[in-house]
Design a protein around this motif. Structure first.
Motif, PDB file in Angstrom:
ATOM      1  N   THR A   1       0.816  -1.214   0.000  1.00 42.83           N
ATOM      2  CA  THR A   1       0.000   0.000   0.000  1.00 42.83           C
ATOM      3  C   THR A   1       0.849   1.263   0.000  1.00 42.83           C
ATOM      4  O   THR A   1       2.036   1.238   0.332  1.00 42.83           O
ATOM      5  CB  THR A   1      -0.945  -0.021   1.225  1.00 42.83           C
TER       6      THR A   1
ATOM      7  N   ASP B   1      -7.554   7.099   0.494  1.00 42.08           N
ATOM      8  CA  ASP B   1      -8.408   5.933   0.258  1.00 42.08           C
ATOM      9  C   ASP B   1      -7.712   4.644   0.672  1.00 42.08           C
ATOM     10  O   ASP B   1      -8.367   3.677   1.072  1.00 42.08           O
ATOM     11  CB  ASP B   1      -8.915   5.861  -1.185  1.00 42.08           C
ATOM     12  N   ASP B   2      -6.372   4.622   0.646  1.00 39.63           N
ATOM     13  CA  ASP B   2      -5.627   3.483   1.199  1.00 39.63           C
ATOM     14  C   ASP B   2      -5.916   3.328   2.687  1.00 39.63           C
ATOM     15  O   ASP B   2      -6.018   2.208   3.195  1.00 39.63           O
ATOM     16  CB  ASP B   2      -4.122   3.674   1.035  1.00 39.63           C
TER      17      ASP B   2
ATOM     18  N   ALA C   1      -9.201   1.607   3.128  1.00 36.10           N
ATOM     19  CA  ALA C   1      -9.071   0.191   2.777  1.00 36.10           C
ATOM     20  C   ALA C   1      -8.320  -0.579   3.855  1.00 36.10           C
ATOM     21  O   ALA C   1      -8.697  -1.707   4.210  1.00 36.10           O
ATOM     22  CB  ALA C   1      -8.356   0.056   1.432  1.00 36.10           C
TER      23      ALA C   1
ATOM     24  N   ASN D   1       1.261   7.479  -3.860  1.00 40.47           N
ATOM     25  CA  ASN D   1       0.527   8.709  -3.566  1.00 40.47           C
ATOM     26  C   ASN D   1       1.460   9.799  -3.063  1.00 40.47           C
ATOM     27  O   ASN D   1       1.301  10.975  -3.413  1.00 40.47           O
ATOM     28  CB  ASN D   1      -0.567   8.436  -2.536  1.00 40.47           C
TER      29      ASN D   1
ATOM     30  N   THR E   1      -3.002  -5.420  -3.326  1.00 41.24           N
ATOM     31  CA  THR E   1      -2.184  -4.281  -3.715  1.00 41.24           C
ATOM     32  C   THR E   1      -3.059  -3.053  -3.909  1.00 41.24           C
ATOM     33  O   THR E   1      -4.043  -3.083  -4.642  1.00 41.24           O
ATOM     34  CB  THR E   1      -1.389  -4.575  -4.999  1.00 41.24           C
ATOM     35  N   LEU E   2      -2.661  -1.964  -3.243  1.00 46.03           N
ATOM     36  CA  LEU E   2      -3.433  -0.721  -3.260  1.00 46.03           C
ATOM     37  C   LEU E   2      -2.646   0.437  -3.863  1.00 46.03           C
ATOM     38  O   LEU E   2      -3.103   1.581  -3.822  1.00 46.03           O
ATOM     39  CB  LEU E   2      -3.849  -0.353  -1.824  1.00 46.03           C
ATOM     40  N   GLY E   3      -1.489   0.149  -4.409  1.00 49.52           N
ATOM     41  CA  GLY E   3      -0.635   1.180  -4.997  1.00 49.52           C
ATOM     42  C   GLY E   3       0.050   0.657  -6.238  1.00 49.52           C
ATOM     43  O   GLY E   3      -0.322  -0.392  -6.785  1.00 49.52           O
TER      44      GLY E   3
ATOM     45  N   MET F   1      -6.118  -3.090  -6.714  1.00 50.81           N
ATOM     46  CA  MET F   1      -6.862  -1.928  -7.165  1.00 50.81           C
ATOM     47  C   MET F   1      -5.963  -1.219  -8.164  1.00 50.81           C
ATOM     48  O   MET F   1      -4.877  -0.753  -7.836  1.00 50.81           O
ATOM     49  CB  MET F   1      -7.188  -0.994  -5.994  1.00 50.81           C
TER      50      MET F   1
ATOM     51  N   ASN G   1      -2.280   3.871 -10.391  1.00 49.91           N
ATOM     52  CA  ASN G   1      -1.457   2.806  -9.817  1.00 49.91           C
ATOM     53  C   ASN G   1      -0.678   2.050 -10.882  1.00 49.91           C
ATOM     54  O   ASN G   1       0.451   1.611 -10.639  1.00 49.91           O
ATOM     55  CB  ASN G   1      -2.316   1.841  -9.005  1.00 49.91           C
TER      56      ASN G   1
ATOM     57  N   TYR H   1     -12.037   3.973  -4.239  1.00 51.14           N
ATOM     58  CA  TYR H   1     -11.134   3.226  -5.107  1.00 51.14           C
ATOM     59  C   TYR H   1     -10.454   2.091  -4.341  1.00 51.14           C
ATOM     60  O   TYR H   1     -10.877   0.934  -4.441  1.00 51.14           O
ATOM     61  CB  TYR H   1     -10.133   4.187  -5.770  1.00 51.14           C
ATOM     62  N   ASP H   2      -9.453   2.377  -3.562  1.00 50.53           N
ATOM     63  CA  ASP H   2      -8.773   1.292  -2.846  1.00 50.53           C
ATOM     64  C   ASP H   2      -9.705   0.448  -1.978  1.00 50.53           C
ATOM     65  O   ASP H   2      -9.517  -0.777  -1.896  1.00 50.53           O
ATOM     66  CB  ASP H   2      -7.626   1.850  -2.001  1.00 50.53           C
TER      67      ASP H   2
END
Length: 328
Positions: free
Chosen positions: A14, A19-20, A23, A44, A131-133, A158, A174, A242-243
């Protein structure tokens, strides 16, 4: 996806990020997940800030999960960030009370991910990567230690888009930050579940929910304050998530419509670099390598989101646990 445990064994990669943060809270509050490791990646904002933000969130939610610092830049390209959206620190809008410093490992993300995956393999369990990034850490892992692939259940990401982007004309952030990494991941042979930009656009929390969420407890207050600095036009259109949709897909896949398709990533296009080429019609004649979300039940997601906020309030101690409602 059968394992010896009743919980899903998870590594979260992440780049908090507002938004992370949402999540991550939802994942920490989910009894169905056994989070073994959190790894950070530049996205980010820079790697120091995203790592500190992960540690701030763990302290806020009274959780002790190991954190490993990951890649500070993409594989081949110059770093870029979204500090104009998330603020210079990555989580503009709320003052956190310190970090969970004892959670930070000396290991790099690469070494920690390998170790955790192989530890799972030693007891007959596969690990799911969320995975968020950008996918830099995951690409490095799969290239440096290909032996881990057979012990990864799937990658729930995401990222990507079916049509248009939010970083470039055709690139979602991402993927667009490190398209070479994303290409490596999709070509790795590990199954990918892609929860993309359009699903996040449609997964909305509406203005009428916001006051109730903010007044629901400490987590609700914190997350709404972050959101108010993230999506300033919420009063007109609601907050697009999103995330959190990646965690929602992992925990409640029945809310999503999906297709099994072949996905590749454009890395050389002058105008389309970072585009996820989602072959819905089978033009390329390749076998599916991904399950791609193409729709979400908006009403169900909205209800689920509010429910998860209540679970986060239980984590921070500001709301009581209710058996069967907040502990499921």
């Amino acid at each position: 996806m059968a394992t010896l445990s009743t919980k899903t064994r998870v590594i979260i990669d992440t780049d908090p990020g507002i938004d992370d943060a949402i999540a991550l809270g939802f994942a920490l509050a989910a009894k169905a997940l056994d989070i073994k490791l959190i790894t950070t990646v530049s996205g980010n904002v820079g790697i120091e800030n995203v790592t500190n933000n992960a540690l701030k969130l763990l302290k806020f939610w009274n959780q002790h999960v190991p954190v490993a610092r990951g890649a500070a830049e993409p594989l081949l390209r110059k770093p870029m960030d979204a500090s104009d959206v998330h603020g210079a620190s990555g989580m503009r809008g709320y003052e956190f009370d310190g970090i969970q410093s004892d959670c930070l490992l000396e290991e790099t993300a690469l070494e920690a991910q390998r170790r955790v995956i192989l530890e799972g393999a030693s007891v007959g369990e596969k690990t799911t990567l969320v995975t968020l990034g950008p996918l830099t850490n995951i690409a490095l892992l799969l290239k440096a230690y290909p032996e881990v692939k057979e012990h990864i259940d799937r990658i729930v990401m995401m990222g990507g888009a079916l049509t248009r982007g939010n970083l470039g004309v055709m690139s979602e952030f991402n993927v667009g930050v490190d398209p070479e990494a994303a290409k490596i991941v999709f070509a790795s042979g590990v199954h990918v579940d892609m929860v993309g930009l359009e699903v996040g656009d449609d997964a909305r929390v509406m203005p009428e929910d916001i006051e109730n969420i903010q007044n629901s407890g400490k987590s609700g207050d914190m997350l709404v304050k972050l959101l108010l600095n993230y999506r300033v036009h919420y009063k007109e259109e609601g907050f697009s998530m999103y995330d959190p949709t990646a965690v929602a897909y992992l925990l409640a896949p029945q809310m999503f419509e999906t297709r099994d398709v072949f996905v590749d990533v454009e890395c050389a296009g002058g105008l389309t670099t970072g585009c996820t080429v989602v072959d819905l019609a089978g033009y390329l004649g390749e076998k599916p390598n991904a399950t791609v979300c193409v729709g979400v039940d908006q009403k169900a997601f909205r209800t689920w989101f509010v429910h998860q906020i209540q679970k986060c309030n239980v984590l921070d101690g500001s709301a009581p646990a209710v058996e069967g409602v907040l502990l499921d």
